[in-house]
Design an enzyme around this catalytic site. Structure first.
Site, PDB file in Angstrom:
ATOM      1  N   GLY A   1     -19.281 -27.115 -12.529  1.00 62.66           N
ATOM      2  CA  GLY A   1     -18.917 -26.726 -13.683  1.00 62.66           C
ATOM      3  C   GLY A   1     -18.244 -25.518 -14.049  1.00 62.66           C
ATOM      4  O   GLY A   1     -16.174 -25.052 -15.242  1.00 62.66           O
TER       5      GLY A   1
ATOM      6  N   CYS B   1       9.534 -31.193   0.600  1.00 59.63           N
ATOM      7  CA  CYS B   1      10.526 -32.115   0.230  1.00 59.63           C
ATOM      8  C   CYS B   1      10.917 -32.942  -1.267  1.00 59.63           C
ATOM      9  O   CYS B   1      10.385 -33.934  -1.123  1.00 59.63           O
ATOM     10  CB  CYS B   1      11.370 -33.863   0.794  1.00 59.63           C
ATOM     11  SG  CYS B   1      12.132 -32.563   2.256  1.00 59.63           S
TER      12      CYS B   1
HETATM   13  N1  LLP Z   1     -21.227 -32.702  -9.289  1.00 58.18           N
HETATM   14  C1  LLP Z   1     -20.282 -33.800 -10.260  1.00 58.18           C
HETATM   15  C2  LLP Z   1     -21.215 -35.217 -10.251  1.00 58.18           C
HETATM   16  C3  LLP Z   1     -18.547 -33.448  -9.871  1.00 58.18           C
HETATM   17  O1  LLP Z   1     -17.742 -34.902  -9.844  1.00 58.18           O
HETATM   18  C4  LLP Z   1     -18.137 -32.428  -9.290  1.00 58.18           C
HETATM   19  C5  LLP Z   1     -16.307 -32.427  -9.680  1.00 58.18           C
HETATM   20  C6  LLP Z   1     -19.161 -30.995  -9.526  1.00 58.18           C
HETATM   21  C7  LLP Z   1     -20.266 -31.992  -9.114  1.00 58.18           C
HETATM   22  C8  LLP Z   1     -18.327 -29.740  -8.967  1.00 58.18           C
HETATM   23  O2  LLP Z   1     -17.771 -29.274 -10.294  1.00 58.18           O
HETATM   24  P1  LLP Z   1     -17.286 -27.862  -9.411  1.00 58.18           P
HETATM   25  O3  LLP Z   1     -18.167 -26.505  -9.893  1.00 58.18           O
HETATM   26  O4  LLP Z   1     -15.965 -27.942  -8.497  1.00 58.18           O
HETATM   27  O5  LLP Z   1     -16.300 -27.746 -10.973  1.00 58.18           O
HETATM   28  N2  LLP Z   1      -9.920 -31.092  -8.074  1.00 58.18           N
HETATM   29  C9  LLP Z   1      -9.854 -30.713  -9.065  1.00 58.18           C
HETATM   30  C10 LLP Z   1     -11.320 -30.477  -9.492  1.00 58.18           C
HETATM   31  C11 LLP Z   1     -11.957 -32.215  -9.086  1.00 58.18           C
HETATM   32  C12 LLP Z   1     -13.959 -31.722 -10.216  1.00 58.18           C
HETATM   33  C13 LLP Z   1     -13.940 -33.012  -9.425  1.00 58.18           C
HETATM   34  N3  LLP Z   1     -16.049 -32.738  -9.600  1.00 58.18           N
HETATM   35  C14 LLP Z   1      -9.639 -29.590  -9.479  1.00 58.18           C
HETATM   36  O6  LLP Z   1      -8.742 -29.311  -8.255  1.00 58.18           O
HETATM   37  O7  LLP Z   1      -9.082 -28.546 -10.153  1.00 58.18           O
END
Ligand code: LLP
Length: 440
Positions: free
Chosen positions: A249, A362
Site C-alpha cells: 500500500g 479508438c
Molecule cells: N497485497 C495485497 C493483498 C494486495 O491486494 C495488493 C494490491 C498488494 C499487496 C500490493 O499493494 P501496493 O504495495 O502495490 O499498493 N491496479 C491498481 C492497484 C491495485 C492494487 C491491488 N492490490 C492501480 O494501478 O493503482
C-alpha cells in the site's frame, strides 16, 4: 520534472536512464517502450529489507507480483532475497519458471480455482492466504488428498479502507476480500482450521487496506484493529497468532505534489505500531510480513512514446497523440491517474506550452495526460512518461490489436530486453485457423 533513481539529463540534453540515452533506446528497440531502472528496483528491495531488519528483525518482505511480474523480475526479487506474493496460477507459474523457491512464495486470491490451489500445494508454496470459508473447506479437502500441510493465514477485512489522501473506517467493510471481523464464518473458519491441524497449519492473519497510500495513520489503525482481533481470537479459541501480514500500500510519487513517506519511515512506523500494539494487548511479537508492490517498481519505470499527430482545437486545447495509450497504461482511463512527462529528446529545454497527451486507441477516454507543460512539441519527438513501473505492463492489453511493447531493464549503460515486443504474429497466435468452407 523530478528525476528518480539513475535518471539524468545528459550532455545532449536528453533523458538518460541506467546510463542509457533514451533517444537511442527508442531508435534501437522501437516505441512504445517500457524502460525499467534496474538499479532503482534493487535499491528499493534493499531499502525495504534493511529498514525491516533494523526495526523489526522478525520480519519479511514479500514483493507483490501483481504490480509487475515477468520472469526477469521474479529472478531479481529472488536475488535480492525478498519473498514473492502471487495471486494466480499464472503468476505462480512465472515465479517457478524463474527458479523462485516455492517456500518463499505466498499465494493470494479471493477466488482461487481448484487447479491453482493444487498447483500451489504441489509446488509447496510457503504460505496460502485463505480468503473465504469455502476456500478453507476446499483446501482441507485438497491437502488431505495430496497429503500436504500448507501454512495458512486468514485474510481479514479490518474495516479500514485507505486511498491516497484519505481513509475511512467502517465496522463492516463492503469488500469482496477476506473475512469480516465479526462474521460467523470467520469464527467458524478459525475453529475448523485449528481442529484440522493435521491438514493445515494456521499461523495467523493478513490484511491489506489499500494502495497508493500517503498517510501512516490508517496503517496504525489497521495494526490496532488486527491486534484487537488477534487478542479476541486468543481469548475465545486459545490460538495465539504467530504471523501478521499487513499487505502492501505505500504510495509513490507520480507528480511533484505527491509526498509519500519514505520506505524507511514507513517500515519504521509500522514496526513501532506493531510493537506497541503487542505490548498493549500483552501479545508476543508476531512475525511481521509486508507486501509492497508499487513502491518497489513504480518509480523505476518510464514509458517512451513517439509523438505523431498534433492537433490544435482553437481556444480549447492542443493534443499531441502518441503511439501507445490505454492499452499500455490503463491507469488514467481507469482511475483518473495523473502522470508527468518530458520530451526525452529535449529534456533540457524549458517547458513552454500546455498540451494534452492523447493515446491512439479508438476511445475518446484514451487521454494519457490531460495537461502537461512541454517545450514546443513536434511530430517525431520522444515523450517519456514517468512512474509507469507498476500496474502498467501488468495491466496492459491488446485493445485495437496493438501489440504490447517490449520491456527493458537498463543498468550501467546496458539495455537488457526482459520482455520482447509482441509481433502481429503473436496477436493471431491463439486464433484457430479459418476452416476451409466449401462453396454452395
Ligand atoms: N497485497 C495485497 C493483498 C494486495 O491486494 C495488493 C494490491 C498488494 C499487496 C500490493 O499493494 P501496493 O504495495 O502495490 O499498493 N491496479 C491498481 C492497484 C491495485 C492494487 C491491488 N492490490 C492501480 O494501478 O493503482
Amino acid at each position: 520534472m523530478f528525476l528518480t533513481g539513475t535518471m539524468r539529463i545528459n550532455d545532449k540534453q536528453r533523458l538518460e536512464i541506467g546510463g542509457c540515452d533514451t533517444v537511442e533506446l527508442a531508435e534501437k528497440f522501437g516505441t512504445p517502450l517500457y524502460v525499467m531502472d534496474e538499479v532503482l528496483i534493487r535499491e528499493n528491495c534493499r531499502r525495504y529489507r534493511k529498514a525491516l531488519a533494523e526495526s523489526y528483525p522478525l520480519g519479511e518482505i514479500f514483493y507483490a507480483g501483481k504490480a509487475f511480474l515477468v520472469t526477469a523480475m521474479a529472478a531479481l526479487v529472488n536475488e535480492e532475497g525478498l519473498g514473492l506474493d502471487v495471486v494466480s496460477g499464472g503468476e505462480l507459474f512465472t515465479a517457478i519458471k524463474a527458479g523462485f523457491p516455492p517456500e518463499q512464495i505466498c499465494l493470494h486470491g479471493n477466488n482461487k480455482s481448484r487447479e491453482e490451489v493444487l498447483q500451489a500445494l504441489q509446488y509447496g508454496v510457503g504460505r496460502i492466504v485463505v480468503d473465504s470459508f469455502s476456500e478453507l473447506e476446499e483446501l482441507l479437502f485438497l491437502s488431505g488428498k495430496t497429503r500436504k500441510r500448507p501454512v495458512i493465514l486468514l485474510r481479514i477485512r479490518p474495516g479500514i479502507e485507505a486511498h491516497t489522501h484519505n481513509y475511512i473506517q467502517t465496522g463492516q467493510e463492503d469488500s469482496k476480500f477476506g473475512f469480516g471481523l465479526q462474521d460467523e464464518d470467520t469464527w467458524k473458519a478459525i475453529r475448523l482450521a485449528l481442529q484440522e491441524k493435521e491438514k493445515v497449519d494456521l499461523r495467523g492473519f493478513h490484511c491489506h487496506i489499500g494502495s497508493q497510500i500517503f498517510h501512516i495513520a490508517p496503517f496504525e489503525l489497521a495494526v490496532d484493529v488486527m491486534f484487537g482481533f488477534m487478542a479476541e481470537v486468543r481469548e475465545k479459541t486459545g490460538f495465539t497468532a504467530s504471523q501478521l501480514d499487513l499487505g502492501g500500500g505505500l504510495g509513490i510519487r507520480y507528480t511533484k505534489e505527491d509526498m509519500p513517506p519514505s520506505i524507511e519511515d514507513f517500515v519504521k512506523f509500522i514496526s513501532s505500531a506493531v510493537k506497541s500494539a503487542a505490548v498493549k494487548r500483552n501479545f508476543p511479537l508476531p512475525q511481521l510480513l509486508l507486501e509492497p508492490g508499487r513502491s518497489i517498481v513504480g518509480e523505476a519505470g518510464v514509458t517512451l512514446y513517439r509523438v505523431g499527430v498534433i492537433k490544435d482545437i482553437p481556444g480549447v486545447r492542443r493534443y499531441a497523440a502518441v503511439d501507445g495509450g490505454m492499452a499500455d497504461n490503463i491507469r488514467p482511463a481507469l482511475y483518473q491517474a495523473v502522470y508527468e512527462a518530458v520530451l526525452a529528446n529535449k529534456a533540457g529545454e524549458e517547458p513552454v506550452e500546455k498540451v494534452a497527451i492523447a493515446g491512439k486507441a479508438c476511445e475518446s477516454g484514451d487521454i494519457l495526460i490531460r495537461e502537461v507543460f512541454l517545450p514546443p512539441v513536434k511530430k517525431g519527438d520522444l515523450l517519456a512518461v514517468f512512474a509507469t513501473g507498476a500496474y502498467c505492463y501488468a495491466m496492459a492489453g491488446n485493445y485495437n490489436r496493438n501489440p504490447r511493447p517490449a520491456v527493458l531493464f537498463v543498468r550501467d549503460g546496458k539495455a537488457n530486453v526482459i520482455v520482447r515486443r509482441e509481433t502481429y504474429e503473436d496477436l493471431v497466435r491463439l486464433d484457430q485457423p479459418v476452416q476451409a468452407r466449401g462453396k454452395n
